[in-house]
Design a protein around this motif. Structure first.
Motif, PDB file in Angstrom:
ATOM      1  N   GLU A   1       0.806  -1.221   0.000  1.00 46.05           N
ATOM      2  CA  GLU A   1       0.000   0.000   0.000  1.00 46.05           C
ATOM      3  C   GLU A   1       0.840   1.273   0.000  1.00 46.05           C
ATOM      4  O   GLU A   1       0.314   2.396   0.014  1.00 46.05           O
ATOM      5  N   PHE A   2       2.201   1.103  -0.012  1.00 46.22           N
ATOM      6  CA  PHE A   2       3.048   2.284   0.069  1.00 46.22           C
ATOM      7  C   PHE A   2       2.929   3.145  -1.201  1.00 46.22           C
ATOM      8  O   PHE A   2       2.977   2.652  -2.313  1.00 46.22           O
ATOM      9  N   SER A   3       2.717   4.455  -0.993  1.00 44.83           N
ATOM     10  CA  SER A   3       2.613   5.423  -2.100  1.00 44.83           C
ATOM     11  C   SER A   3       2.758   6.822  -1.504  1.00 44.83           C
ATOM     12  O   SER A   3       2.939   6.975  -0.291  1.00 44.83           O
ATOM     13  N   ILE A   4       2.660   7.819  -2.352  1.00 49.56           N
ATOM     14  CA  ILE A   4       2.737   9.206  -1.855  1.00 49.56           C
ATOM     15  C   ILE A   4       1.561   9.521  -0.949  1.00 49.56           C
ATOM     16  O   ILE A   4       1.669  10.295  -0.005  1.00 49.56           O
ATOM     17  N   ASN A   5       0.406   8.858  -1.213  1.00 50.26           N
ATOM     18  CA  ASN A   5      -0.763   9.039  -0.341  1.00 50.26           C
ATOM     19  C   ASN A   5      -0.512   8.466   1.049  1.00 50.26           C
ATOM     20  O   ASN A   5      -1.015   8.990   2.049  1.00 50.26           O
ATOM     21  N   TYR A   6       0.264   7.383   1.120  1.00 52.96           N
ATOM     22  CA  TYR A   6       0.592   6.749   2.395  1.00 52.96           C
ATOM     23  C   TYR A   6       1.326   7.747   3.310  1.00 52.96           C
ATOM     24  O   TYR A   6       1.001   7.893   4.496  1.00 52.96           O
ATOM     25  N   ILE A   7       2.310   8.453   2.724  1.00 48.81           N
ATOM     26  CA  ILE A   7       3.064   9.444   3.499  1.00 48.81           C
ATOM     27  C   ILE A   7       2.168  10.622   3.876  1.00 48.81           C
ATOM     28  O   ILE A   7       2.206  11.109   5.005  1.00 48.81           O
ATOM     29  N   ALA A   8       1.332  11.079   2.917  1.00 52.23           N
ATOM     30  CA  ALA A   8       0.445  12.217   3.175  1.00 52.23           C
ATOM     31  C   ALA A   8      -0.518  11.916   4.320  1.00 52.23           C
ATOM     32  O   ALA A   8      -0.729  12.749   5.213  1.00 52.23           O
ATOM     33  N   ASP A   9      -1.104  10.700   4.318  1.00 51.00           N
ATOM     34  CA  ASP A   9      -2.025  10.305   5.393  1.00 51.00           C
ATOM     35  C   ASP A   9      -1.307  10.225   6.729  1.00 51.00           C
ATOM     36  O   ASP A   9      -1.832  10.624   7.775  1.00 51.00           O
ATOM     37  N   LYS A  10      -0.089   9.713   6.693  1.00 51.73           N
ATOM     38  CA  LYS A  10       0.680   9.558   7.931  1.00 51.73           C
ATOM     39  C   LYS A  10       1.004  10.913   8.558  1.00 51.73           C
ATOM     40  O   LYS A  10       0.979  11.079   9.780  1.00 51.73           O
ATOM     41  N   LEU A  11       1.317  11.902   7.708  1.00 50.82           N
ATOM     42  CA  LEU A  11       1.678  13.245   8.198  1.00 50.82           C
ATOM     43  C   LEU A  11       0.480  14.182   8.295  1.00 50.82           C
ATOM     44  O   LEU A  11       0.623  15.344   8.682  1.00 50.82           O
ATOM     45  N   GLU A  12      -0.710  13.668   7.882  1.00 54.06           N
ATOM     46  CA  GLU A  12      -1.947  14.463   7.909  1.00 54.06           C
ATOM     47  C   GLU A  12      -1.810  15.753   7.092  1.00 54.06           C
ATOM     48  O   GLU A  12      -2.145  16.856   7.540  1.00 54.06           O
ATOM     49  N   THR A  13      -1.270  15.607   5.915  1.00 54.01           N
ATOM     50  CA  THR A  13      -1.168  16.741   4.985  1.00 54.01           C
ATOM     51  C   THR A  13      -1.610  16.248   3.615  1.00 54.01           C
ATOM     52  O   THR A  13      -2.228  15.192   3.507  1.00 54.01           O
ATOM     53  N   ASN A  14      -1.339  17.041   2.546  1.00 54.12           N
ATOM     54  CA  ASN A  14      -1.794  16.610   1.226  1.00 54.12           C
ATOM     55  C   ASN A  14      -0.625  16.219   0.318  1.00 54.12           C
ATOM     56  O   ASN A  14       0.529  16.568   0.554  1.00 54.12           O
ATOM     57  N   THR A  15      -0.956  15.482  -0.732  1.00 50.66           N
ATOM     58  CA  THR A  15       0.065  14.942  -1.643  1.00 50.66           C
ATOM     59  C   THR A  15       0.798  16.037  -2.411  1.00 50.66           C
ATOM     60  O   THR A  15       1.944  15.848  -2.825  1.00 50.66           O
ATOM     61  N   THR A  16       0.129  17.192  -2.606  1.00 51.86           N
ATOM     62  CA  THR A  16       0.766  18.306  -3.325  1.00 51.86           C
ATOM     63  C   THR A  16       2.028  18.762  -2.587  1.00 51.86           C
ATOM     64  O   THR A  16       3.081  18.986  -3.186  1.00 51.86           O
ATOM     65  N   TYR A  17       1.927  18.880  -1.260  1.00 43.22           N
ATOM     66  CA  TYR A  17       3.072  19.319  -0.464  1.00 43.22           C
ATOM     67  C   TYR A  17       4.180  18.260  -0.476  1.00 43.22           C
ATOM     68  O   TYR A  17       5.373  18.586  -0.586  1.00 43.22           O
ATOM     69  N   ILE A  18       3.768  16.969  -0.327  1.00 45.32           N
ATOM     70  CA  ILE A  18       4.755  15.881  -0.322  1.00 45.32           C
ATOM     71  C   ILE A  18       5.540  15.888  -1.637  1.00 45.32           C
ATOM     72  O   ILE A  18       6.773  15.839  -1.658  1.00 45.32           O
ATOM     73  N   SER A  19       4.803  15.979  -2.732  1.00 42.70           N
ATOM     74  CA  SER A  19       5.416  15.956  -4.062  1.00 42.70           C
ATOM     75  C   SER A  19       6.362  17.133  -4.256  1.00 42.70           C
ATOM     76  O   SER A  19       7.456  16.998  -4.801  1.00 42.70           O
ATOM     77  N   PHE A  20       5.913  18.323  -3.785  1.00 39.85           N
ATOM     78  CA  PHE A  20       6.740  19.517  -3.953  1.00 39.85           C
ATOM     79  C   PHE A  20       8.084  19.372  -3.238  1.00 39.85           C
ATOM     80  O   PHE A  20       9.150  19.637  -3.797  1.00 39.85           O
ATOM     81  N   VAL A  21       8.035  18.917  -1.967  1.00 38.55           N
ATOM     82  CA  VAL A  21       9.272  18.786  -1.170  1.00 38.55           C
ATOM     83  C   VAL A  21      10.178  17.727  -1.790  1.00 38.55           C
ATOM     84  O   VAL A  21      11.400  17.918  -1.889  1.00 38.55           O
ATOM     85  N   PHE A  22       9.595  16.610  -2.216  1.00 37.43           N
ATOM     86  CA  PHE A  22      10.400  15.544  -2.817  1.00 37.43           C
ATOM     87  C   PHE A  22      11.121  16.060  -4.063  1.00 37.43           C
ATOM     88  O   PHE A  22      12.340  15.869  -4.221  1.00 37.43           O
ATOM     89  N   ASN A  23      10.358  16.716  -4.972  1.00 36.31           N
ATOM     90  CA  ASN A  23      10.949  17.215  -6.229  1.00 36.31           C
ATOM     91  C   ASN A  23      12.029  18.266  -5.981  1.00 36.31           C
ATOM     92  O   ASN A  23      12.957  18.419  -6.782  1.00 36.31           O
ATOM     93  N   LYS A  24      11.857  18.988  -4.898  1.00 36.31           N
ATOM     94  CA  LYS A  24      12.835  20.035  -4.561  1.00 36.31           C
ATOM     95  C   LYS A  24      14.199  19.433  -4.204  1.00 36.31           C
ATOM     96  O   LYS A  24      15.248  20.043  -4.467  1.00 36.31           O
ATOM     97  N   HIS A  25      14.204  18.228  -3.617  1.00 34.07           N
ATOM     98  CA  HIS A  25      15.446  17.639  -3.104  1.00 34.07           C
ATOM     99  C   HIS A  25      15.930  16.445  -3.919  1.00 34.07           C
ATOM    100  O   HIS A  25      16.940  15.832  -3.571  1.00 34.07           O
TER     101      HIS A  25
END
Length: 569
Positions: A477-501
């Motif tokens: 079940e691991f995906s970008i949604n998995y991290i977003a749910d765990k941190l209680e934020t949205n996938t847009t922010y996760i994707s932005f930070v990942f692409n930045k680094h």
């Protein structure tokens, strides 16, 4: 024999008496309908029902027309539309099956189509509104007497409605010219003795439309970074003139003062006199006479308090406005969503700011789609009229033929120019709409750069490290949604930070982790090498051996089977 003649005489006399009484009652009920039209809705409904129970066909359609108007006045658009459609259906039936009063039924049909136009216009369904306008114009041209006052009045009304469609398509200067022409027509000698409420209402509506046109021209001027105070002066002048005409109504129009003040508030907002506008809005309750003004109050107050930098009041009235969202016009929804996105951004509530800025763009695209359809209908209908004109040209004398063909070509060129102008304007408007937040940066870029604070970014980066340490990336079940749910934020922010680094996508990164894990385990664990390819795939979250094999080969250069052989050798 004498007795039979006496019975026949008495029966005829009785019938005449009934007919006479019916006509008398109908006359009373019609007068009551006209009297209560802008005075009392309950009485208007009552007498409209009375007329619909009449045996007289014309009384029936007058009753249906009055009922449609009463519903429209209450902004019950669904009921108003159903009643107006019933009116058109009834008049069509009478026109096809009755030899008497055809002119009166034709006028009633035009009235019904006029009501349908206004219902759809108020719902901002301009495509449907224009379709009813086309039918209205066609029906009015069937009038047998082109010098009749009612025919001439409806010609003026049709001009006014065409101007409203022009305004909907942002052709505000064209709308103004049409309205000025219609106003000039209304002052012709044909109407010199006409002082009834319906004609006065028509003139007032025309003047109010002129005020609206100048207000729209002012908005366009501001968008083009110009400002001409005279447009607002003209808007105010025509609103004042319309209000003076409503004072001549007999009986008085009970809503005229509140409607006038609603328009004067719009002028004050356009002048950026927001405190004065709020004072005027607060007086609505004293002059409303039961008029349903609250929705307009919430909308106007949201704009005023937003510009007065009063965030709590802005959000409060915006939310009150949105509670009845089914009644909201698309253009007003766009305004309120845009205001809320800016307010929440200023309050650093970035999730809400993002939500409303997205809703702003969604509603804008819906409105644009609707207006594009309306313009196509507007263009095609007029083009068909031009084609009809061309057929007429062919039947005329050769000497006139050349000039008319030239006129036709000019007409076509005009439409092409209008098309080009509208497309360009729409593109410019779209660019302006998506330039939101601070310093006019593009909305998407601005939200990404501005919405991620350092604390959230650090939290996301730490989670990436945890994912690697605790092998979360192996879970199916691991995906970008998995991290977003765990941190209680949205996938847009996760994707932005990942692409930045990282210089790869999140999916490529996850695949690399999985394949590196398998390679290391195959090298170090002899028991793991005994697993089937399917079992190895499932170990790292793949449900499909083929998908795992493709990913492995792409990353390592050879298939898992070939890799195992190399290790064994």
């Amino acid at each position: 024999m004498t007795r039979y003649l006496l019975i026949i005489f008495v029966t005829l006399s009785f019938s005449k008496k009934i007919v006479s009484q019916t006509k008398y009652l109908d006359s009373i009920h019609r007068n009551k309908v006209y009297y209560f039209k802008n005075l009392n809705n309950d009485s208007l409904f009552y007498y409209s029902k009375k007329l619909q129970q009449s045996n007289n066909k014309l009384s029936k359609v007058i009753g249906i027309s009055a009922e449609a108007y009463a519903y429209h006045r209450l902004k019950k658009y669904k009921e108003a539309e159903e009643t107006a459609l019933r009116l058109v259906e009834k008049t069509n039936y009478f026109l096809n099956n009755s030899t008497n009063e055809k002119q009166a039924f034709l006028e009633a049909k035009v009235s019904g189509l006029n009501r349908l136009f206004w219902i759809k216009k108020n719902q901002e369904d301009y495509t449907k509104a224009y379709e009813y306008l086309i039918q209205m114009q066609s029906s009015n041209e069937q009038h047998p007497n082109k010098k009749d006052v009612k025919y001439l009045r409806y010609k003026i009304i049709i001009k006014t409605l065409k101007a409203i469609i022009n305004q909907a398509l942002n052709m505000n200067f064209e709308a103004k010219q049409i309205l000025l022409s219609a106003y000039s027509d209304s002052n012709s000698e044909a109407f010199s003795n006409l002082k009834d409420n319906r004609f006065l209402q028509q003139k007032a509506d025309l003047l109010n439309s002129l005020g609206n046109a100048y207000l729209s021209i002012n908005r366009t001027d501001i968008q083009n970074k110009n400002h001409n105070k005279s447009y607002l002066d003209s808007a105010s002048y025509y609103y004042d003139k319309a209000f003076e005409i409503t004072k001549l109504f007999n009986p008085p129009h009970e809503d005229s003062e509140i409607i006038y003040n609603l328009r004067k508030t719009e002028v004050l907002i356009a002048r950026k006199e927001f405190s004065k506008a709020v004072d005027l809005i607060n007086n609505y309750k004293n002059i409303s006479n039961g008029y349903p003004y609250f929705h307009r109050e919430y909308f106007q107050k949201a704009i005023c308090f937003h510009n007065l930098k009063k965030s709590d009041s802005t959000i409060y009235y915006s939310n009150k406005f949105l509670k009845n969202q089914e009644k909201c016009e698309t253009s007003k929804l766009i305004t309120i969503y845009d205001i809320l996105s800016k307010e929440y951004n200023n309050l650093n509530k970035l999730d809400s700011a993002y939500k409303y800025s997205k809703l702003t763009l969604d509603q804008y695209n819906l409105a644009k789609s609707s207006k594009d359809k309306t313009f196509n209908l507007f263009y095609n209908n007029n083009f068909e009229q031009a084609q009809q004109l061309n057929k007429t040209i062919e039947e005329r004398e050769a000497t006139k033929q050349r000039n008319l063909i030239i006129s036709f070509i000019i007409l076509l060129l005009t439409f092409f120019i209008i098309t080009f102008y509208l497309i360009r304007k729409e593109k410019e408007k779209k660019k302006e709409l998506i330039l939101i937040m601070n310093k006019n940066k593009p909305a998407e870029i601005e939200k990404k750069e501005y919405n991620i604070d350092e604390a959230l970014e650090t939290k996301i980066l730490d989670e990436f490290k945890n994912v690697t340490k605790n092998s979360d990336f192996l879970k199916p079940e691991f995906s970008i949604n998995y991290i977003a749910d765990k941190l209680e934020t949205n996938t847009t922010y996760i994707s932005f930070v990942f692409n930045k680094h990282h210089e790869e996508s999140f999916k490529q990164y996850c695949t690399k982790l999985k394949i590196n894990y398998v390679v290391e385990k195959l090298k170090t664990d002899k028991n793991f090498r005994k697993y089937s390819i399917q079992a190895i795939a499932e170990e790292i979250g793949y449900t499909n051996a083929s998908a795992f094999t493709r990913a492995f080969k792409k990353h390592i250069g050879i298939t898992p089977s070939a890799f195992l052989k190399d290790i064994e050798n």
